[in-house]
Write a protein that holds these residues in place. Sequence first.
Motif, PDB file in Angstrom:
ATOM      1  N   GLY A 152       0.870  11.037  -7.851  1.00 32.88           N
ATOM      2  CA  GLY A 152       0.042  11.931  -7.055  1.00 32.88           C
ATOM      3  C   GLY A 152      -0.856  12.819  -7.897  1.00 32.88           C
ATOM      4  N   PHE A 155      -2.287   0.142  -0.411  1.00 39.30           N
ATOM      5  CA  PHE A 155      -1.412  -0.987  -0.723  1.00 39.30           C
ATOM      6  C   PHE A 155      -1.636  -2.120   0.273  1.00 39.30           C
ATOM      7  N   HIS A 190       7.811   3.650   2.705  1.00 39.47           N
ATOM      8  CA  HIS A 190       6.674   4.544   2.505  1.00 39.47           C
ATOM      9  C   HIS A 190       6.789   5.474   1.309  1.00 39.47           C
ATOM     10  N   ARG A 236       6.280   4.840  -1.813  1.00 40.40           N
ATOM     11  CA  ARG A 236       5.154   4.650  -2.719  1.00 40.40           C
ATOM     12  C   ARG A 236       3.917   5.390  -2.208  1.00 40.40           C
ATOM     13  N   LEU A 237       3.711   5.296  -0.888  1.00 38.27           N
ATOM     14  CA  LEU A 237       2.567   5.982  -0.288  1.00 38.27           C
ATOM     15  C   LEU A 237       2.690   7.495  -0.496  1.00 38.27           C
ATOM     16  N   CYS A 238       3.902   8.024  -0.287  1.00 35.38           N
ATOM     17  CA  CYS A 238       4.137   9.454  -0.521  1.00 35.38           C
ATOM     18  C   CYS A 238       3.763   9.833  -1.948  1.00 35.38           C
ATOM     19  N   LEU A 239       4.250   9.017  -2.893  1.00 35.62           N
ATOM     20  CA  LEU A 239       3.972   9.322  -4.293  1.00 35.62           C
ATOM     21  C   LEU A 239       2.477   9.320  -4.567  1.00 35.62           C
ATOM     22  N   SER A 240       1.773   8.341  -4.024  1.00 33.46           N
ATOM     23  CA  SER A 240       0.356   8.241  -4.341  1.00 33.46           C
ATOM     24  C   SER A 240      -0.417   9.393  -3.725  1.00 33.46           C
ATOM     25  N   LEU A 241       0.118   9.974  -2.639  1.00 31.60           N
ATOM     26  CA  LEU A 241      -0.551  11.123  -2.017  1.00 31.60           C
ATOM     27  C   LEU A 241      -0.033  12.444  -2.582  1.00 31.60           C
ATOM     28  N   GLY A 242       0.947  12.363  -3.482  1.00 27.01           N
ATOM     29  CA  GLY A 242       1.531  13.597  -4.009  1.00 27.01           C
ATOM     30  C   GLY A 242       2.414  14.298  -2.996  1.00 27.01           C
ATOM     31  N   VAL A 243       2.847  13.560  -1.959  1.00 20.30           N
ATOM     32  CA  VAL A 243       3.757  14.138  -0.971  1.00 20.30           C
ATOM     33  C   VAL A 243       5.166  13.999  -1.530  1.00 20.30           C
ATOM     34  N   LEU A 255       8.214  12.466   5.736  1.00 20.36           N
ATOM     35  CA  LEU A 255       8.661  11.071   5.715  1.00 20.36           C
ATOM     36  C   LEU A 255      10.116  10.928   6.166  1.00 20.36           C
TER      37      LEU A 255
END
Lengths: 230, 518
Positions: A69, A77, B418, B420-427, B436
């Motif tokens: 992040g 993805f 989800h 990975r999505l959290c990580l990529s958004l910094g959540v 989540l």
Amino acid sequence: MLRLEGLSIHQGSFDLAADLSVEQGRKVAVIGPSGSGKSTLLGALGGFVPVAAGQVLWQEIAITHAAPGARPIAMLFQDNNLFPHLSVAQNVGLGLRANLRLDAQDRARVAAALDRVGLEGMADRKPSALSGGQQSRAALARVLVQDKPLVLLDEPFAALGPALRQDMLDLVSALIRETGATLLMVTHAPEDVLRIADEVIFVDAGRAEAPTPAAEIMQNPPPALRAYLG
Amino acid sequence: MAQRAQPISGTSGIVAGTCVVAAVLLAFVGIGLRAEPGTGLGPAEGQAIRFTVMQAALSALISVTLAVPLARALARREMPGRTLLVTLLGAPFILPVIVAVLGLLAIFGRKGWVNQVLDILDLPSLSIYGLHGVVLAHVFFNLPLATRLLLQGWQSIPAERFRLAAQLNLPPAMIWRTLEWPLIVRVLPGAAALIFVICLTSFAVALTLGGGPRATTIELAIFQAFRFDFDLSKAAMLSVVQLVLAGGAALLALWVIPAIPLTGGMDRPVQRWDARGGVQRLTDALVIALGAAFLLLPLLSVTLAGLVGLPLMPASVWQAAFVSLWVAALSVAVLLAVALPLAGWIAIRARGSAEAIGLLGLSASPLMIGTGWFILINPIADPVSLSLPVTAIVNALMALPFALRILVPGIREALAGHGRLCLSLGVTGWSAWRWLILPRALPQIGFAAGLTGALSIGDLGVIALFADPDRATLPLQMYRLMGAYQTDAAAGAALLLLMMALVIFWTCDRGARWYAKT
């Protein structure tokens, strides 16, 4: 500029090496046979795949070991790009504030992004109430508000039909042009490459080659790429 | 892949785990302060140890033996009400023990239905007190558990095997030998071990149906040493015995204990072509009818007697119901505060030895923990005034192993989908919980909360150690009414307690699922 300096990735018996750089503002297609490591390469850039050796540099600053992040990267993805239990506006809002505490200005930005991708009036819907194309648009709206200089797409439109996929690529193309971001996009389809990409990174036999101008390489592919394209 | 990054850290889970371990260790310290090795264990205590082991062994043996024909019949018959019956097999998990005991008394007691029939036939009457009664009640609670475990095993036999057996026209004896017996050998020892461990630390059943020198369990002996003699040294010594016995058995059984099937998924019989003969149909029907009667008649009698008794309940019952409600609410709050971070920590670990922390709750008996804390609190504060919070905390500890079994898979799934999505958004951190994990795992959280609330509201354990007349929970108040021969009022209280347990479970479970959907 994005620079991969002697990058090396090990996953079990799989190895991938990359030593290349991408100029700012370029739209780059990452192509190669299945299992060649395209997604692995993007995963390493995004911070999801550990790097064994070498550096990832953005504007000459190392981000090799930064948290996902904290990188200057917005990433989509293959699937699970939206939280199914949150509304479209909340999904987009997470790209602005990780705790979802949005003020009036933030909410206006979310609404503007949704308008831009053609989802006006759908802010309060859940992703399950959207079509596949609309879900992709919602994810792109989030990429828009994230406002990161580097956008990575790991085949987020693979499940869409050809016409819809081209719509999405045109939208991506337009958004990238407006924001001036750098795009790295995994794809299987040669027509996608010609439609959107300036340059191509070919991944094969454990190596990611340096970017080559798209028109040139597609017209006159090297033997390995020719074998892949058929 | 090397350790994968996760949007949540394990820190809060480690803190929660440490709290659990500390809570149990503190109890050990308290016991250690008062236990004097070599003293306090006379012939009566030896008898209690023998009785505890014997009743647990008998209960386990009888439960699994009876479960075989019942599970077999349920696995191969399709009939109206089957789904309901299989669902009801899960009910003992949330059924207050004391309510079941009252129901069993109404059927098998001195003036119960069975003895009335025996009287008419001029046959000698049955006694439900002592070893008989304790084993009967344990079978009532654990026969459904064993049946569900077996049924789950039966359902794991691929449908193709039955098709093959039908194609080869195998006779029943061969179906038994090739398909059913191997399954029983695989499932039954684990089921028996689990029931044995559960029955070792059972208290409320022994309190109500046991007693006297010939039918006292260790758990009951702790209570008596504490309550009647106020012999803390003896109670502490007995707690050590209980810990060695139950803890040892739990550790040994850990290898054979199967995953406990808490949720559904067993309502669909595999299509079968065998067992179509008239005799088999008849025996299956008889087995199912007997099983259903054994499990349902006590509940029916509680309901009927309760309807009569409801208006006759003294005000103290309503007061106790209110107390119970807030003990249950506190218990659920404590459980969630501990179980959620702990489950998060377990979920982000590759595979977990950490789950063993939850098992502490199973092997350390409630009365043992209660005794330990009493000894520690006694010099500092009045333990009686703390009886309700202590009860709530101990109840949460008891529910912890089940809650972890429910929560961990839910959290794992949310993170796998989800994370990975959290990580990529910094959540990450609290935001990842808020946006989540909590919403995604809400159905599991509701189920765990409902189970804990129902277990807590129906529990008659630690509260019996500490309580004074002003601080009774509903199960304790009901027990007092039974002791005072206020049968009708007790029946009313039982119905009230049953309704409360069901409503709490239903509200949490369904409420969370409903909320998750909208």
